[in-house]
Write an enzyme that holds these catalytic residues in place. Sequence first.
Site, PDB file in Angstrom:
ATOM      1  N   SER A  66      35.729  28.874  -5.005  1.00  0.00           N
ATOM      2  CA  SER A  66      34.008  29.787  -4.998  1.00  0.00           C
ATOM      3  C   SER A  66      33.597  30.245  -4.380  1.00  0.00           C
ATOM      4  O   SER A  66      32.668  29.576  -2.516  1.00  0.00           O
ATOM      5  CB  SER A  66      33.514  29.130  -6.220  1.00  0.00           C
ATOM      6  OG  SER A  66      33.080  27.976  -6.237  1.00  0.00           O
ATOM      7  N   CYS A  76      42.657  34.313  -7.756  1.00  0.00           N
ATOM      8  CA  CYS A  76      41.194  34.876  -6.817  1.00  0.00           C
ATOM      9  C   CYS A  76      41.766  36.139  -7.432  1.00  0.00           C
ATOM     10  O   CYS A  76      41.251  37.162  -5.987  1.00  0.00           O
ATOM     11  CB  CYS A  76      41.335  34.416  -5.808  1.00  0.00           C
ATOM     12  SG  CYS A  76      42.795  34.397  -4.762  1.00  0.00           S
ATOM     13  N   PHE A  98      41.269  24.407  -7.287  1.00  0.00           N
ATOM     14  CA  PHE A  98      41.858  23.944  -8.429  1.00  0.00           C
ATOM     15  C   PHE A  98      43.219  25.057  -9.403  1.00  0.00           C
ATOM     16  O   PHE A  98      44.193  24.733  -9.981  1.00  0.00           O
ATOM     17  CB  PHE A  98      41.288  23.506 -10.055  1.00  0.00           C
ATOM     18  CG  PHE A  98      41.118  24.873 -11.074  1.00  0.00           C
ATOM     19  CD1 PHE A  98      42.199  25.311 -11.894  1.00  0.00           C
ATOM     20  CD2 PHE A  98      39.692  25.581 -10.471  1.00  0.00           C
ATOM     21  CE1 PHE A  98      41.446  26.772 -12.075  1.00  0.00           C
ATOM     22  CE2 PHE A  98      39.709  26.534 -11.271  1.00  0.00           C
ATOM     23  CZ  PHE A  98      40.085  26.945 -12.419  1.00  0.00           C
ATOM     24  N   LYS A 131      41.273  17.944   1.208  1.00  0.00           N
ATOM     25  CA  LYS A 131      40.768  17.527  -0.139  1.00  0.00           C
ATOM     26  C   LYS A 131      41.549  18.488  -0.730  1.00  0.00           C
ATOM     27  O   LYS A 131      39.881  19.332  -1.129  1.00  0.00           O
ATOM     28  CB  LYS A 131      38.460  17.213   0.372  1.00  0.00           C
ATOM     29  CG  LYS A 131      37.605  16.714  -0.779  1.00  0.00           C
ATOM     30  CD  LYS A 131      38.766  16.687  -1.935  1.00  0.00           C
ATOM     31  CE  LYS A 131      37.507  17.417  -2.409  1.00  0.00           C
ATOM     32  NZ  LYS A 131      37.355  17.900  -3.677  1.00  0.00           N
ATOM     33  N   GLU A 149      32.314  36.987 -11.290  1.00  0.00           N
ATOM     34  CA  GLU A 149      33.761  36.790 -11.297  1.00  0.00           C
ATOM     35  C   GLU A 149      34.236  35.744 -12.509  1.00  0.00           C
ATOM     36  O   GLU A 149      33.243  34.751 -13.147  1.00  0.00           O
ATOM     37  CB  GLU A 149      33.870  35.843 -10.758  1.00  0.00           C
ATOM     38  CG  GLU A 149      35.378  35.185 -10.234  1.00  0.00           C
ATOM     39  CD  GLU A 149      35.919  34.201  -9.646  1.00  0.00           C
ATOM     40  OE1 GLU A 149      36.117  33.342  -9.145  1.00  0.00           O
ATOM     41  OE2 GLU A 149      37.022  34.977  -8.821  1.00  0.00           O
ATOM     42  N   GLU A 177      39.196  18.087  -7.363  1.00  0.00           N
ATOM     43  CA  GLU A 177      39.601  16.936  -8.003  1.00  0.00           C
ATOM     44  C   GLU A 177      40.288  16.866  -9.664  1.00  0.00           C
ATOM     45  O   GLU A 177      40.207  16.105 -10.629  1.00  0.00           O
ATOM     46  CB  GLU A 177      38.294  16.330  -7.484  1.00  0.00           C
ATOM     47  CG  GLU A 177      36.780  17.202  -9.050  1.00  0.00           C
ATOM     48  CD  GLU A 177      37.107  18.227  -8.170  1.00  0.00           C
ATOM     49  OE1 GLU A 177      37.517  18.428  -7.265  1.00  0.00           O
ATOM     50  OE2 GLU A 177      35.015  18.478  -7.795  1.00  0.00           O
ATOM     51  N   ARG A 178      39.932  18.452  -9.876  1.00  0.00           N
ATOM     52  CA  ARG A 178      40.744  18.951 -11.313  1.00  0.00           C
ATOM     53  C   ARG A 178      42.166  18.508 -11.710  1.00  0.00           C
ATOM     54  O   ARG A 178      42.477  18.140 -13.170  1.00  0.00           O
ATOM     55  CB  ARG A 178      39.976  19.870 -11.877  1.00  0.00           C
ATOM     56  CG  ARG A 178      38.528  20.120 -11.696  1.00  0.00           C
ATOM     57  CD  ARG A 178      38.255  21.549 -12.287  1.00  0.00           C
ATOM     58  NE  ARG A 178      36.339  22.356 -12.378  1.00  0.00           N
ATOM     59  CZ  ARG A 178      36.246  23.274 -12.010  1.00  0.00           C
ATOM     60  NH1 ARG A 178      36.667  24.133 -11.807  1.00  0.00           N
ATOM     61  NH2 ARG A 178      35.500  23.010 -11.504  1.00  0.00           N
TER      62      ARG A 178
HETATM   63  P1  NAD Z   1      34.602  25.557  -6.381  1.00  0.00           P
HETATM   64  O1  NAD Z   1      34.787  26.093  -5.438  1.00  0.00           O
HETATM   65  O2  NAD Z   1      34.619  24.323  -7.860  1.00  0.00           O
HETATM   66  O3  NAD Z   1      35.954  23.941  -5.975  1.00  0.00           O
HETATM   67  C1  NAD Z   1      36.678  24.397  -4.118  1.00  0.00           C
HETATM   68  C2  NAD Z   1      36.223  22.830  -3.685  1.00  0.00           C
HETATM   69  O4  NAD Z   1      35.051  22.975  -3.019  1.00  0.00           O
HETATM   70  C3  NAD Z   1      36.956  21.690  -4.551  1.00  0.00           C
HETATM   71  O5  NAD Z   1      37.798  21.060  -4.124  1.00  0.00           O
HETATM   72  C4  NAD Z   1      35.393  21.480  -4.919  1.00  0.00           C
HETATM   73  O6  NAD Z   1      35.730  19.871  -5.341  1.00  0.00           O
HETATM   74  C5  NAD Z   1      35.224  21.523  -3.483  1.00  0.00           C
HETATM   75  N1  NAD Z   1      33.573  21.824  -4.295  1.00  0.00           N
HETATM   76  C6  NAD Z   1      33.325  22.360  -5.539  1.00  0.00           C
HETATM   77  N2  NAD Z   1      31.708  22.442  -4.888  1.00  0.00           N
HETATM   78  C7  NAD Z   1      31.282  21.978  -3.601  1.00  0.00           C
HETATM   79  C8  NAD Z   1      29.729  21.812  -3.291  1.00  0.00           C
HETATM   80  N3  NAD Z   1      28.721  22.650  -3.855  1.00  0.00           N
HETATM   81  N4  NAD Z   1      29.824  21.161  -1.963  1.00  0.00           N
HETATM   82  C9  NAD Z   1      31.385  20.807  -1.481  1.00  0.00           C
HETATM   83  N5  NAD Z   1      32.875  21.106  -1.637  1.00  0.00           N
HETATM   84  C10 NAD Z   1      32.718  21.235  -3.283  1.00  0.00           C
HETATM   85  O7  NAD Z   1      36.941  26.115  -6.977  1.00  0.00           O
HETATM   86  P2  NAD Z   1      37.491  26.111  -7.971  1.00  0.00           P
HETATM   87  O8  NAD Z   1      36.650  26.234  -9.186  1.00  0.00           O
HETATM   88  O9  NAD Z   1      38.023  24.735  -7.866  1.00  0.00           O
HETATM   89  O10 NAD Z   1      38.436  27.280  -7.810  1.00  0.00           O
HETATM   90  C11 NAD Z   1      38.029  28.477  -8.212  1.00  0.00           C
HETATM   91  C12 NAD Z   1      37.708  29.542  -7.225  1.00  0.00           C
HETATM   92  O11 NAD Z   1      38.723  29.655  -6.441  1.00  0.00           O
HETATM   93  C13 NAD Z   1      37.361  30.853  -7.897  1.00  0.00           C
HETATM   94  O12 NAD Z   1      36.139  31.384  -7.639  1.00  0.00           O
HETATM   95  C14 NAD Z   1      39.002  31.729  -7.121  1.00  0.00           C
HETATM   96  O13 NAD Z   1      38.413  32.791  -7.522  1.00  0.00           O
HETATM   97  C15 NAD Z   1      38.760  30.692  -5.792  1.00  0.00           C
HETATM   98  N6  NAD Z   1      39.567  31.087  -4.800  1.00  0.00           N
HETATM   99  C16 NAD Z   1      39.527  32.516  -3.941  1.00  0.00           C
HETATM  100  C17 NAD Z   1      41.162  32.056  -3.225  1.00  0.00           C
HETATM  101  C18 NAD Z   1      40.904  33.226  -2.436  1.00  0.00           C
HETATM  102  O14 NAD Z   1      42.098  33.160  -1.887  1.00  0.00           O
HETATM  103  N7  NAD Z   1      39.992  33.870  -1.716  1.00  0.00           N
HETATM  104  C19 NAD Z   1      42.221  31.830  -3.366  1.00  0.00           C
HETATM  105  C20 NAD Z   1      41.607  30.803  -4.822  1.00  0.00           C
HETATM  106  C21 NAD Z   1      40.717  30.234  -5.771  1.00  0.00           C
END
Ligand code: NAD
Length: 498
Positions: free
Chosen positions: A225, A280, A148, A172, A382, A175-176
């Site tokens: 994450s 991140c 998101f 994909k 985090e 969704e937020r």
């Molecule tokens: P998230 O992991 O909750 O979601 C990311 C994506 O995965 C979304 O599209 C979500 O729908 C999907 N998803 C969520 N749970 C899932 C599951 N159990 N199985 C399959 N798909 C699933 O992350 P978020 O809260 O949207 O974003 C924040 C996180 O992303 C933070 O931890 C941040 O550090 C990380 N991030 C990392 C980078 C990087 O380059 N390393 C960049 C941006 C964000």
Amino acid sequence: MNTIGHLINGALITEGQTTLPVYNPATGNVATQADVASAKTVNEAVRLAKEAYPAWRNTPPIRRARIMQKFLQLLEENADTICEMIGHEHGKIKHDAMGELQRGIENVEYACGIPTLLKGEHSRGVGPGIDAWSEFQPLGVVAGITPFNFPVMVPLWMYPLAIACGNCFILKPSERDPSSTLFVAQLLQEAGLPPGVMNVVNGDKGTVDALLDNKDISAVSFVGSTPVAESIYSRASAAGKRCQALGGAKNHAIVMPDADLDNAVSQLLGAAFGSSGERCMALSVVTAVGDNTADALIAKLKEKMTDLRVGACNDNNNDFGPVITGAHRDRVVRLISSAETQGADVVVDGREPLVAGFESGFFVGATLIDRVTPKMESYKEEIFGPVLQVVRVDTMADAMQLINDHEYGNGTCIFTRDGEAARYFSDHIEVGMVGINVPLPVPVAYHSFGGWKRSFFGDLSAYGPDGVRFYTRRKTITQRWPSEAVREGVSFSMPVMK
Ligand code: NAD
């Protein structure tokens, strides 16, 4: 209520079965809803992308680049609309959303160079009358799953390059805050992309699972994450898919006794609290070397933090906005409280900010916590909120040990005037992206982005040169046209050049 659907084969569709609420985090109200793509819709999108692939793969790279050039133009023309969409669902202030968009655009600029990037390697005369070359061919249908916090930039890390390389793409988004992501994908369609090359399926875990289970998806790029990154990496790899999965972070800055403290303070404020700490690469921990450095740093941070403005995206004078959901705000507040309970000192407390006119929004004010220790939950986790924690250490070696011992290794930065210390730091620190007096060392689009340790699962980093390699596979051709002059008889030994 408006429903955000899916872009499949060049057309917008909705299923109308299951929807998810999308909030405006500044008001706390549901702003719109996202349609959830079932496995049936995902599989149909993949089938149509597979159908579009042969023609797209055979489209000359220069023509693919021209579509990216048109896309660039449309992104620039629609910048205001895109940034407003980001603001209403993510909460980001417009100046910050513009920065996000610009960093995304730079990846499209890089993709415009695809004819040069795909030139390959050639060796003439590897044997008598024999030439050899390597070329980089697309993979087929590839998928991206995005978080998101950068609804426009992170998808732009992926699909412009993947598509320019000759692949078809299924995205994909989070969704937020799915509206800006879908709108930008529609601009690429408008730029002249054939139907089926770029597709967007909205949804949650079930939609992701359908992508991972589809045998026609050759590769998966994930950003999000760490627990999800790790599970997606394992599942995609077990299914024989190429995967790069970028995860979470806990980025430390070292402030050395010789640092220009005023500069370090300005840089830390932006890097810790910009985008409400939901980056991140946000700097969330400062390791101050020596008590004198820590005391002076905290005094200056505390003074400057009184001027920071948290508020809604409609006021461009605000420094940062709300966090993404009410549940996330509660988690950030809980982690601040846990540090306090475990003995840390909350120097500036943002747990109950007053944002006039937006009392139901998901706001957390800028928070500074001193005397944090590595055993505390707030240090290990985090937080992903506007919280800067100070850990006091005696030496630079102690600070580096802390960073190297942390499970994450995304970004880090040292503030110093000592070139020798900076060089030692960049040589020995176990982190993928390093800043020297640069607080957010996010690599430019013509380098590549990737952390170390549990911030990254895979081999090739995101975008830039590694992105080209990730979205293509090497084919090496060895060629001889037999002639009277060069004709060999039967040989059963391994061919060598004598
Ligand atoms: P998230 O992991 O909750 O979601 C990311 C994506 O995965 C979304 O599209 C979500 O729908 C999907 N998803 C969520 N749970 C899932 C599951 N159990 N199985 C399959 N798909 C699933 O992350 P978020 O809260 O949207 O974003 C924040 C996180 O992303 C933070 O931890 C941040 O550090 C990380 N991030 C990392 C980078 C990087 O380059 N390393 C960049 C941006 C964000």
